[in-house]
Design a protein around this motif. Structure first.
Motif, PDB file in Angstrom:
ATOM      1  N   GLY A  19      -3.555 -34.636  35.879  1.00  0.00           N
ATOM      2  CA  GLY A  19      -4.368 -34.234  34.994  1.00  0.00           C
ATOM      3  C   GLY A  19      -5.489 -35.177  33.823  1.00  0.00           C
ATOM      4  O   GLY A  19      -5.769 -34.051  32.809  1.00  0.00           O
ATOM      5  N   HIS A  22      -8.806 -33.881  32.989  1.00  0.00           N
ATOM      6  CA  HIS A  22      -9.323 -32.285  33.808  1.00  0.00           C
ATOM      7  C   HIS A  22     -10.751 -32.419  32.275  1.00  0.00           C
ATOM      8  O   HIS A  22     -11.088 -31.475  33.314  1.00  0.00           O
ATOM      9  N   ARG A  23     -10.715 -32.938  31.688  1.00  0.00           N
ATOM     10  CA  ARG A  23     -12.318 -33.166  31.337  1.00  0.00           C
ATOM     11  C   ARG A  23     -13.309 -33.185  32.377  1.00  0.00           C
ATOM     12  O   ARG A  23     -14.341 -32.271  31.472  1.00  0.00           O
ATOM     13  N   ARG A  25     -13.668 -33.208  35.048  1.00  0.00           N
ATOM     14  CA  ARG A  25     -13.816 -32.689  36.427  1.00  0.00           C
ATOM     15  C   ARG A  25     -14.767 -31.220  35.984  1.00  0.00           C
ATOM     16  O   ARG A  25     -15.084 -30.495  37.022  1.00  0.00           O
TER      17      ARG A  25
END
Length: 227
Positions: A19, A22-23, A25
């Motif tokens: 996780g 996330h930014r 991706r």
């Protein structure tokens, strides 16, 4: 329209989980890149295994892509990537993001000149200040949120040694993070000498959190400029 871009396989470092990407991706998605994030078994609430287990998890993700892959490894993640990608023709390029680009017979501890402990069947204590080491250029709120997501990490990965590093047969780029307080700049430069290409970003240890758009643009440049 089917994308002709390679899939970017993202491999996290010690004490982290998938996780954390996330930014980055989201930024890569906006640029048209498919991404996958590996879940390394030696990091997590139920941390288990060692380097061979992490390498096996990476190989399974590469196989699941079913097409060309560029592997992006962060910090410790560089070690299992070097172990996993050797001999895999679908891996077109390796990116070591302030990551351990180790050579044959090296471990994280041996690279730092640290002797192996007698007992490796345990966890690595997170010493020092993670705010300073990992997240120096994040806001206080973002750094606190990131610290809350840190998990257990197996000690064994620090002593397991690389056998045949993938970067000896696959082109690689080392991304130096110039304000990193976790892996000092001289050590990054030493490992960067092993890479095919070297880039730099003015960030702390975790640019995927602090500068995701800039990092995505840099990865796009690395991918599109490959000769």
């Amino acid at each position: 329209m089917i994308s002709t871009r390679p899939t970017l396989l993202l491999v996290h470092g010690a004490w982290h989980q998938p996780g954390v990407w996330h930014r980055l991706r989201a930024e890569l998605d906006a640029l048209g890149y498919p991404t996958r994030a590996v879940d390394l078994p030696t990091s997590g609430p139920d941390a288990r295994g060692g380097l061979p287990d992490d390498a096996d998890a990476i190989r399974k993700e590469i196989a699941a892509v079913g097409g060309p892959v560029v592997v992006v490894a962060h910090s410790y993640g560089g070690i299992p990537v070097s172990e996993a990608a050797t001999g895999l023709p679908e891996v077109e390029h390796l990116v070591y993001l302030t990551a351990y680009q180790l050579d044959r017979g090296e471990s994280m501890f041996s690279f730092h000149g640290v002797p192996d402990p007698v007992d490796t069947d345990g966890l690595i204590p997170l010493t020092g200040d993670p705010r300073e080491a990992f997240y120096g250029d994040l806001s206080d709120a973002d750094a606190e949120a990131a610290i809350d997501q840190l998990v257990d990490q197996r000690l064994r990965v620090c002593v397991d040694r690389v056998t045949e590093p993938a970067w000896r047969s696959i082109p690689s780029t080392y991304v130096v993070c110039t304000n990193d307080h976790a892996i000092p700049l001289p050590l990054q430069e030493k490992m960067a000498d092993r890479a095919t290409d070297v880039r730099r970003i003015e960030s702390s240890h975790s640019p995927f959190l602090s500068r995701p758009a800039e990092l995505a643009a840099l990865l796009d440049e690395i991918v599109t400029s490959r000769g």
